[in-house]
Structure formats: C-alpha cells, structure tokens
Write a protein that holds these residues in place. Structure first.
Motif, PDB file in Angstrom:
ATOM      1  N   VAL A  15       1.281  -4.763   1.605  1.00 22.78           N
ATOM      2  CA  VAL A  15       1.658  -5.323   2.207  1.00 22.78           C
ATOM      3  C   VAL A  15       0.833  -5.556   4.036  1.00 22.78           C
ATOM      4  CG1 VAL A  15       3.795  -5.858   1.382  1.00 22.78           C
ATOM      5  CG2 VAL A  15       3.898  -4.246   3.943  1.00 22.78           C
ATOM      6  N   LYS A  16       0.645  -6.662   4.641  1.00 28.94           N
ATOM      7  CA  LYS A  16      -0.211  -6.118   5.795  1.00 28.94           C
ATOM      8  C   LYS A  16       1.293  -6.360   6.720  1.00 28.94           C
ATOM      9  CE  LYS A  16      -3.820  -8.829   4.254  1.00 28.94           C
ATOM     10  NZ  LYS A  16      -5.024 -10.286   4.416  1.00 28.94           N
ATOM     11  N   PRO A  17       0.666  -4.574   7.746  1.00 28.12           N
ATOM     12  CA  PRO A  17       1.987  -4.569   8.423  1.00 28.12           C
ATOM     13  C   PRO A  17       1.902  -5.936   9.075  1.00 28.12           C
ATOM     14  CG  PRO A  17       0.139  -3.267   8.471  1.00 28.12           C
ATOM     15  CD  PRO A  17      -0.034  -4.252   7.773  1.00 28.12           C
ATOM     16  N   HIS A  18       2.920  -6.221  10.516  1.00 22.29           N
ATOM     17  CA  HIS A  18       3.353  -7.864  10.623  1.00 22.29           C
ATOM     18  C   HIS A  18       1.438  -7.288  12.055  1.00 22.29           C
ATOM     19  CE1 HIS A  18       4.804  -5.100  14.020  1.00 22.29           C
ATOM     20  NE2 HIS A  18       5.723  -4.206  13.786  1.00 22.29           N
ATOM     21  N   TRP A  19       1.493  -6.422  12.621  1.00 24.88           N
ATOM     22  CA  TRP A  19       0.694  -6.343  13.647  1.00 24.88           C
ATOM     23  C   TRP A  19      -0.928  -6.725  13.174  1.00 24.88           C
ATOM     24  CZ3 TRP A  19      -1.932  -1.709  12.376  1.00 24.88           C
ATOM     25  CH2 TRP A  19      -1.737  -0.712  11.140  1.00 24.88           C
ATOM     26  N   TYR A  20      -1.168  -6.153  11.414  1.00 24.33           N
ATOM     27  CA  TYR A  20      -2.129  -6.006  10.736  1.00 24.33           C
ATOM     28  C   TYR A  20      -3.209  -7.378  11.208  1.00 24.33           C
ATOM     29  CZ  TYR A  20      -6.326  -6.564   7.694  1.00 24.33           C
ATOM     30  OH  TYR A  20      -7.406  -7.041   7.238  1.00 24.33           O
ATOM     31  N   PHE A  86       1.465   8.030   8.800  1.00 24.54           N
ATOM     32  CA  PHE A  86       0.459   6.818   8.695  1.00 24.54           C
ATOM     33  C   PHE A  86       1.503   5.935   7.268  1.00 24.54           C
ATOM     34  CE2 PHE A  86      -2.897   9.666  10.103  1.00 24.54           C
ATOM     35  CZ  PHE A  86      -2.984   9.482  11.041  1.00 24.54           C
ATOM     36  N   PHE A  87       2.072   6.332   5.444  1.00 22.92           N
ATOM     37  CA  PHE A  87       2.652   5.776   4.840  1.00 22.92           C
ATOM     38  C   PHE A  87       4.167   4.712   6.080  1.00 22.92           C
ATOM     39  CE2 PHE A  87       5.834   4.438   1.977  1.00 22.92           C
ATOM     40  CZ  PHE A  87       5.318   3.592   1.128  1.00 22.92           C
ATOM     41  N   ILE A  92      -1.547   2.825   7.109  1.00 23.19           N
ATOM     42  CA  ILE A  92      -2.229   3.820   5.473  1.00 23.19           C
ATOM     43  C   ILE A  92      -2.696   2.026   4.973  1.00 23.19           C
ATOM     44  CG2 ILE A  92      -0.475   3.524   4.237  1.00 23.19           C
ATOM     45  CD1 ILE A  92      -4.469   5.027   3.248  1.00 23.19           C
ATOM     46  N   HIS A  93      -2.003   0.770   4.918  1.00 22.98           N
ATOM     47  CA  HIS A  93      -1.980  -0.373   4.506  1.00 22.98           C
ATOM     48  C   HIS A  93      -2.183  -0.942   4.695  1.00 22.98           C
ATOM     49  CE1 HIS A  93       2.072   1.682   3.362  1.00 22.98           C
ATOM     50  NE2 HIS A  93       2.400   0.550   2.611  1.00 22.98           N
ATOM     51  N   ALA A  94      -2.652  -0.746   6.721  1.00 22.44           N
ATOM     52  CA  ALA A  94      -3.090  -2.016   7.451  1.00 22.44           C
ATOM     53  C   ALA A  94      -4.619  -1.394   6.974  1.00 22.44           C
ATOM     54  CB  ALA A  94      -3.171  -1.721   8.606  1.00 22.44           C
ATOM     55  N   VAL A  95      -5.042   0.029   7.224  1.00 23.86           N
ATOM     56  CA  VAL A  95      -6.906  -0.177   7.206  1.00 23.86           C
ATOM     57  C   VAL A  95      -7.514   0.090   5.619  1.00 23.86           C
ATOM     58  CG1 VAL A  95      -6.470   1.748   8.541  1.00 23.86           C
ATOM     59  CG2 VAL A  95      -5.982   2.429   6.939  1.00 23.86           C
ATOM     60  N   GLU A  96      -5.884  -0.006   4.519  1.00 22.54           N
ATOM     61  CA  GLU A  96      -6.267  -0.864   3.778  1.00 22.54           C
ATOM     62  C   GLU A  96      -6.717  -1.851   3.022  1.00 22.54           C
ATOM     63  OE1 GLU A  96      -3.818   0.985   0.430  1.00 22.54           O
ATOM     64  OE2 GLU A  96      -5.112   3.225   0.435  1.00 22.54           O
ATOM     65  N   ASN A  97      -5.558  -2.999   3.664  1.00 22.80           N
ATOM     66  CA  ASN A  97      -5.963  -3.970   3.838  1.00 22.80           C
ATOM     67  C   ASN A  97      -7.668  -4.636   5.016  1.00 22.80           C
ATOM     68  OD1 ASN A  97      -4.186  -6.310   2.311  1.00 22.80           O
ATOM     69  ND2 ASN A  97      -2.890  -4.841   3.635  1.00 22.80           N
TER      70      ASN A  97
END
Length: 270
Positions: A15-20, A86-87, A92-97
């Motif tokens: 999922v994308k974090p709310h700050w993505y 980072f998890f 890690i979710h943000a940079v992968e997205n």
C-alpha cells in the motif's frame, strides 16, 4: 543480501502510505522518528559516532570528510533495525511505489559534518562558495535515498534541504548523462581543469553540481529544510544539498541508499 523475508509483502498487498503524494509530487518527504528509535539505531554505531565527532578531519579527497560505511556483512544488526524501522514507517512501501520496483536497503554511511569540511566544496574549490554551493542532483541512477539525523540539527549544523518539485523537472537525456559524468570526472578546481571543460562541445557543457556555477539570490530556488523532521526520504534526481556547517555546528546523520532489487547494481535509468 536482501531484506529479511519476514518484512516481505506480496505485491498485491503493498500500500502507499498516506504521505506518498508528497514524495511523488515534491520529490522529498520528512518524517519524525521517535527518540527511542533514534537511540536504538545509535546503539549499534555509538563508538563510531564518538570517534568521528572527536577526531580531527583529514579528508582523503574521496567521499565525506568524516564517514564510516556499513554493509549487511559488517553490521547486520544495524541493517535489521533499519529494515524494521522502514517497514513500520512505510518507507519501503513508498520507495517501491515511487520506483515501481522492489527496492533493497543496500548502502548505509555514518557521516559527521563539521565546520571545516571540504567535500561539499570540491567543484571550483579555488573559488569562493556561491550562495547555492553544493546544490546538485546525484550522478547515480535507479535508487532512492534517506538522510537520517541522529541528533538535533539547526540552521548552523548543515541541515539537508530540497528544491521541492525538482524531481519532475525535465532535462534532455543526453544532457542528463553528460552532467552526471562531468560532476564526478572534472571538479574544475583550477583554471587548467576549467579550460579542459570549456573545450567540450557546447552540447556537453553541463554539470550535475549546478550550485557551483550559480550566483544571486537563493530565493531563485526555494529550498525546504524540513524543520521538525529527522528522517527525509527523497529522490536524489531532484536538487538538494546539505552538510554546510557554520559557527561551530555539527551534524551527525546516516546517509541511506535503496537500490533496485532485481540486480546487484543500479540501472541506467535517466
């Protein structure tokens, strides 16, 4: 080396974090890591921090003035703690997205910035620093970065800053490649080397370290300093700078790199 399997998520569940959106549009986002978490990270490298903070700088001309580099092999506990942090914070979710790819934490450097450091002024080092000195985009491709303050950082301690939105600025691919190559092959630190640069065709007279060639008011590029944050996640392809310490200040931080996960090297993304 890869991230611990316990932290791996199926692609469909990421999922994308709310700050993505801030990261995607602006190129950088600041987060606040708790004092407890900062202390935990410091516990794995405290002796190195003390050594770098107290030793006399003796810059080799490569890398930072005061640094220690860590790998998963020489400090697995540090990497495991950062993996978990980072998890939990969805970095890690943000940079992968952002990269639309699996990303792996593979590059952690402890850096202590001091007032007499020289690394930030390598380009045109024989000239007085400009108001934009060290404003640059990175020469490497296919990666994302973080800067993680390990103690309080004020305006005299060389804070990190980012030109928000510069991650989306367009540049001709050939010029982009040339600018990155020049920035690490010719620092133009004297008249002879600047003359060599001037002999290049006009189509190749570009440098990723643009701050050394600029003058005038710093408001030309508004730089965000992320007051109140101690972990900045950013696209190094945007304009940024930091580490310019004044008035006896000091900045202790980790420079952190995520690389593309499906190869053992960064890719030639432009």
């Amino acid at each position: 080396a890869t991230r611990a399997a316990v932290f791996e998520l199926p692609a469909c569940l990421k999922v994308k974090p709310h700050w993505y959106g801030n990261l995607f549009i602006g190129g950088c986002h600041g987060l606040d890591v708790t004092d407890t978490e900062v202390s935990n990270i410091r516990s794995y490298i405290e002796s190195d921090i003390v050594h770098l903070q107290t030793k006399r700088s003796d810059w080799s001309g490569v890398g930072y003035d005061n640094e220690v580099r860590y790998t998963r092999e020489n400090n697995s506990n540090l990497y495991e703690a950062l993996d978990k942090l980072f998890f939990d914070m969805e970095v890690i979710h943000a940079v992968e997205n952002y990269m639309n790819n699996e990303m792996i934490l593979e590059g952690v450097t402890l850096h202590v910035c001091k007032e007499n450091d020289k690394h930030w002024n390598m380009t045109k080092a024989d000239k007085p620093p400009t108001p934009f000195e060290n404003l640059h985009f990175d020469p490497k491709n296919g990666m994302m970065k973080c800067i993680f303050y390990l103690d309080d950082v004020g305006l005299t301690d060389g804070p990190f800053s980012y030109v928000m939105g510069s991650n989306g600025w367009s540049m001709e691919p050939f010029q982009n490649i040339v600018a990155k190559g020049v920035s690490v092959s010719n620092y133009m630190e004297d008249g002879h080397r600047r003359a060599a640069f001037a002999e290049l065709p006009r189509s190749m007279q570009f440098c990723a370290n643009i701050g050394a060639f600029m003058s005038g008011d710093e408001d030309i590029y508004e730089q965000k300093y992320f007051n109140g944050s101690n972990l900045m996640v950013f696209d190094p392809g945007g304009l940024h700078r930091g580490g310019i310490v004044k008035n006896g200040g000091m900045r202790t931080n980790l420079q952190i790199m995520f690389r593309l996960g499906h190869r053992k090297q960064t890719l030639g993304f432009i």
